[in-house]
Scaffold this motif. Structure first.
Motif, short mmCIF file in Angstrom:
data_model
loop_
_atom_site.label_atom_id
_atom_site.label_comp_id
_atom_site.label_asym_id
_atom_site.label_seq_id
_atom_site.Cartn_x
_atom_site.Cartn_y
_atom_site.Cartn_z
N SER A 1 5.28 -0.50 3.92
CA SER A 1 3.81 -0.50 3.92
C SER A 1 3.29 0.63 3.04
O SER A 1 2.32 0.46 2.29
CB SER A 1 3.27 -0.36 5.34
N GLY A 2 3.93 1.80 3.13
CA GLY A 2 3.52 2.92 2.30
C GLY A 2 3.72 2.63 0.82
O GLY A 2 2.87 2.98 0.00
N ALA A 3 4.84 1.98 0.48
CA ALA A 3 5.10 1.64 -0.92
C ALA A 3 4.06 0.67 -1.45
O ALA A 3 3.58 0.80 -2.58
CB ALA A 3 6.50 1.05 -1.06
N VAL A 4 3.70 -0.32 -0.63
CA VAL A 4 2.68 -1.29 -1.05
C VAL A 4 1.33 -0.60 -1.20
O VAL A 4 0.57 -0.87 -2.15
CB VAL A 4 2.59 -2.45 -0.03
N LEU A 5 1.01 0.30 -0.27
CA LEU A 5 -0.26 1.04 -0.34
C LEU A 5 -0.34 1.84 -1.64
O LEU A 5 -1.37 1.83 -2.32
CB LEU A 5 -0.39 1.96 0.86
#
Length: 470
Positions: free
Chosen positions: A444-448
């Motif tokens: 999720s952090g990478a996508v954000l």
């Protein structure tokens, strides 16, 4: 006459700042919901499908046939012989009946194909057979876990679960009563409202009550995911095989006992190596002067306290073991405290390993209880709770779309996201909270981060695209 504002400049600035922060949280909530809501809807529908299929027919089909109780049971070996007569092949598993009216089940492999054969435990007569893991429960489970597209589906769902936590955080901030309203205005829906305001009131109230359970369900589901679960959380919470006293270990792990994408092994044991047969290790199990037979192992299981339903896995090769297991992960019992896995040397009948709930680490215990709650295994109250929860998630997903549709101008060719003016003094606080929440979950952090970079480098420089996403 001079009109004086009720708000001093300081209070006016504070109110404007609070309003800007509210809109920022709403914007985060809006964009997170665009991605998360379809996944939550899918998870709720497939979850209900699995729940009711398991309740009505049994996860392994054990409720398909009903038998008439008799005074005595046939031996397990006689039942196994009846199963093989019905469907020739290699027996790999025996599942003891949960109640006196249920049939015994035997898993039989024919090459790469597995079947389940139901046998009357009193008469040792076969009642019928079917393909294993090929029913409605299993289809719903495969969609629930991978969207039927393997690792890619697992990753997409993991991203959605991470953003789901963000959705809860921003939702609770938006829910908090303000402008002089008390808690009563949000704890109880305002049924006298009309139109979008009624939908908003219902969305806020139901969302508040569902939020705590949503976090539990998302986290317990995330621990099965391929990155956050398998690579991180499960890796440092795996039960250490070193606790077994000088027991030879196999190259296989407990995960080898799972069937395809269906999870059947306690979470904390999945990455733990299996013990191996062929040594003098262990403690006394079956009588030392008797052969190690199916009946001897079944008798040992009862002696060890495995009453009602338990599963007995047969040795698969020359170094494999007999495994007696009962756990909520496989719907064997309604109490995670009863989880227990026992491995027995196929040659000596000695007990090589005996792992119960009390032996799990903190994370393993939390997962055993969390998965039992997640699957609705802990009795009628749990079944009712999961039904209400899933229906609430369906409503929240649908009502979010309805509110957006009612808010957008007719014919608008853009998303109509909440609009925030120039960043205020608290934008860094909001960004930090949301970023920290997302970065707890790597995907999720990478996508954000990727979306943030796309916004800076691409979206805001292409006018039609910027308008469509605004």
């Amino acid at each position: 006459m001079t009109l004086v504002s009720d708000l001093s400049p300081a209070k006016a600035d504070s109110s404007a700042l609070s309003r800007r922060f509210y809109i920022t949280a709403w914007r985060w909530h809006f964009y997170a919901g665009l991605y998360v809501a379809p996944f939550l809807l899918m998870l709720a529908v497939t979850g209900l499908t699995m729940l009711w299929t398991a309740t009505l027919f049994g996860r392994d089909g054990e409720k398909t046939y009903v038998v008439t109780p008799q005074a005595t049971h046939a031996s397990v070996s006689a039942q196994a012989e009846a199963a093989v007569r019905e469907l020739p092949g290699q027996i790999v598993q025996y599942i003891a009946p949960r109640t006196d009216e249920q049939a015994s089940l035997f898993r039989i492999n024919q090459g790469e194909t597995s079947f389940m054969v139901a046998v009357d435990p009193y008469k040792a007569e076969a009642l019928g057979y079917w393909h294993r893991r090929d029913g409605l429960y299993d289809l719903a489970s495969a969609i629930h876990g991978t969207l039927l597209i393997g690792d890619l589906g697992d990753r997409l769902i993991e991203i959605a679960a991470g953003f789901g936590i963000m959705l809860v955080v921003t939702g609770l901030y938006l829910w908090w009563p303000r402008d002089g309203r008390g808690l009563g205005s949000v704890l109880v829906p305002q049924l006298s409202a009309r139109g979008r305001q009624l939908w908003k009131s219902l969305h806020m109230t139901i969302g508040f009550y569902a939020s705590l359970f949503l976090v539990v369900f998302l986290v317990s589901g995330l621990t099965w995911a391929g990155i956050w679960g398998e690579k991180m959380t499960q890796a440092w919470s795996t039960f250490p095989a070193e606790k077994w006293d000088n027991v030879p270990l196999s190259d296989k792990t407990h995960a080898s006992m799972n069937h395809g994408g269906i999870k059947e092994v306690p979470w904390t044991l999945e990455q733990t190596p299996m013990p191996a047969s062929g040594s003098a290790a262990g403690v006394t199990g079956t009588p030392e002067d008797e052969p190690v037979t199916l009946d001897a192992i079944a008798t040992l299981a009862r002696t060890l306290g495995f009453d009602q339903r338990f599963q007995l896995a047969f040795p698969g090769d020359e170094t494999a073991v007999w495994t007696i297991a009962r756990d909520t992960m496989s719907n064997d019992s309604a109490n995670p405290l009863d989880d227990r896995t026992v491995h027995i040397d196929q040659y000596t009948g000695r007990i090589l390993a005996d792992v119960g709930f009390g032996d799990y680490g903190a994370a393993g215990k939390a997962m055993a209880a969390g998965i039992a709650l997640h699957e609705g295994d802990m009795g009628l109250w749990n079944l009712v709770l999961v039904n209400i929860f899933c229906l609430s998630i369906i409503f929240l997903s649908v009502s979010g779309f309805v509110m957006w549709w009612k808010r957008r101008p007719k014919g608008a060719a853009r998303l109509v996201a909440p609009t925030v003016g120039a960043p205020g003094p608290l934008w860094k606080t909001g960004a930090f909270v949301m970023l920290a929440t997302a970065l707890l979950f790597p995907l999720s952090g990478a996508v954000l981060l990727a979306v943030f970079l796309l916004d800076i480098l691409v979206f805001r420089h292409i006018a039609p695209l910027k308008k469509a996403l605004s």
